[in-house]
Design a protein around this motif. Sequence first.
Motif, PDB file in Angstrom:
ATOM      1  N   ASP A   1       0.829  -1.210   0.000  1.00  0.00           N
ATOM      2  CA  ASP A   1       0.000   0.000   0.000  1.00  0.00           C
ATOM      3  C   ASP A   1       0.861   1.257   0.000  1.00  0.00           C
ATOM      4  O   ASP A   1       0.553   2.235  -0.693  1.00  0.00           O
ATOM      5  N   GLN A   2       1.947   1.249   0.781  1.00  0.00           N
ATOM      6  CA  GLN A   2       2.827   2.407   0.839  1.00  0.00           C
ATOM      7  C   GLN A   2       3.537   2.620  -0.487  1.00  0.00           C
ATOM      8  O   GLN A   2       3.715   3.759  -0.944  1.00  0.00           O
TER       9      GLN A   2
ATOM     10  N   LEU B   1      13.416   6.407  -1.069  1.00  0.00           N
ATOM     11  CA  LEU B   1      12.492   5.957  -0.028  1.00  0.00           C
ATOM     12  C   LEU B   1      11.781   4.682  -0.473  1.00  0.00           C
ATOM     13  O   LEU B   1      11.670   3.721   0.298  1.00  0.00           O
ATOM     14  N   ALA B   2      11.297   4.666  -1.725  1.00  0.00           N
ATOM     15  CA  ALA B   2      10.585   3.494  -2.234  1.00  0.00           C
ATOM     16  C   ALA B   2      11.500   2.271  -2.249  1.00  0.00           C
ATOM     17  O   ALA B   2      11.077   1.163  -1.896  1.00  0.00           O
TER      18      ALA B   2
ATOM     19  N   GLN C   1      10.218   5.770   7.895  1.00  0.00           N
ATOM     20  CA  GLN C   1       9.865   5.800   6.475  1.00  0.00           C
ATOM     21  C   GLN C   1       8.515   6.486   6.265  1.00  0.00           C
ATOM     22  O   GLN C   1       8.330   7.242   5.310  1.00  0.00           O
ATOM     23  N   ARG C   2       7.575   6.248   7.144  1.00  0.00           N
ATOM     24  CA  ARG C   2       6.264   6.892   7.039  1.00  0.00           C
ATOM     25  C   ARG C   2       6.386   8.405   7.255  1.00  0.00           C
ATOM     26  O   ARG C   2       5.730   9.199   6.580  1.00  0.00           O
TER      27      ARG C   2
ATOM     28  N   VAL D   1       6.675  14.099   4.578  1.00  0.00           N
ATOM     29  CA  VAL D   1       7.436  15.274   4.168  1.00  0.00           C
ATOM     30  C   VAL D   1       7.494  15.368   2.645  1.00  0.00           C
ATOM     31  O   VAL D   1       7.256  16.430   2.053  1.00  0.00           O
ATOM     32  N   LEU D   2       7.801  14.244   1.987  1.00  0.00           N
ATOM     33  CA  LEU D   2       7.924  14.251   0.528  1.00  0.00           C
ATOM     34  C   LEU D   2       6.573  14.464  -0.149  1.00  0.00           C
ATOM     35  O   LEU D   2       6.491  15.156  -1.169  1.00  0.00           O
TER      36      LEU D   2
END
Length: 255
Positions: free
Chosen positions: A104-105, A190-191, A205-206, A211-212
């Motif tokens: 999902d992320q 990040l991904a 990471q969340r 922020v991004l």
Amino acid sequence: AAGKTVRTMQGTAQAGLNRVYWDLRNDATKTPRMRTKPMNDIEFTMDADGGRAAPGFGTLAVLMPPGRYTVKLTVDGRSFSQPLEVRKDPNELVTEQEIKASTDQLIAAQAEINNTVEVLNTAEVVRAQIATLQAQIANDRNNADIKTQADALEQKMLGLVSRIVDPRMTGHGQDQVRYPVKVGGQLGYLADGIAASDFAPTAQQREVNVVLDKQVKENRATLDQIVARDLAALNDLLKKRGLKPIDITVPPVVF
């Protein structure tokens, strides 16, 4: 199982036995392309299509989670479907809930990357057309006001591009060491970190994603404002002078 298409592939369509492999990933994100040369590098050679890769800003294809899928083959106007079950590796210690959280992320990250690609590609298309326009009216004193407006628009688009990738980067040598990584590269980094395992994303990471995501939305809002005001005003002036307006199509935003 929800009926959403996750991957579309083209076969050879030749008579006889054909085989297509699915690597269990969904369709990759859109491809970021620069349409202008790196700053301070006039000798840089662009690709045959007039563009170049956006240094440090790649694409993302997400590994699909265990579950039920449908494979649909369409050939010569006829369609055939078969069910497919993707099973969890029995040696994996992570739960399917953790895998889902990770997936999902990453799907959310794809949306952020796609929106950022659209902003970058649109800004670069505008910059390339401004360069053509400036060459066209370079020695025309009657269109000095157009040159001024075009220069101002170019600087705003360059500023927007600079938030996503460093325009000085060529993609060669020590670029990625010499220049800072901008939001385009940060999204990919990040991904990649989340995709490195099947565990649920960490709290850090969340937090970074929040922020991004904020930066992605701000960049899109900035593009929309520039297009609605500065680009529209320049195009109005170009039409009055009988010159070709700058042509772009900005895809609808999806978050």
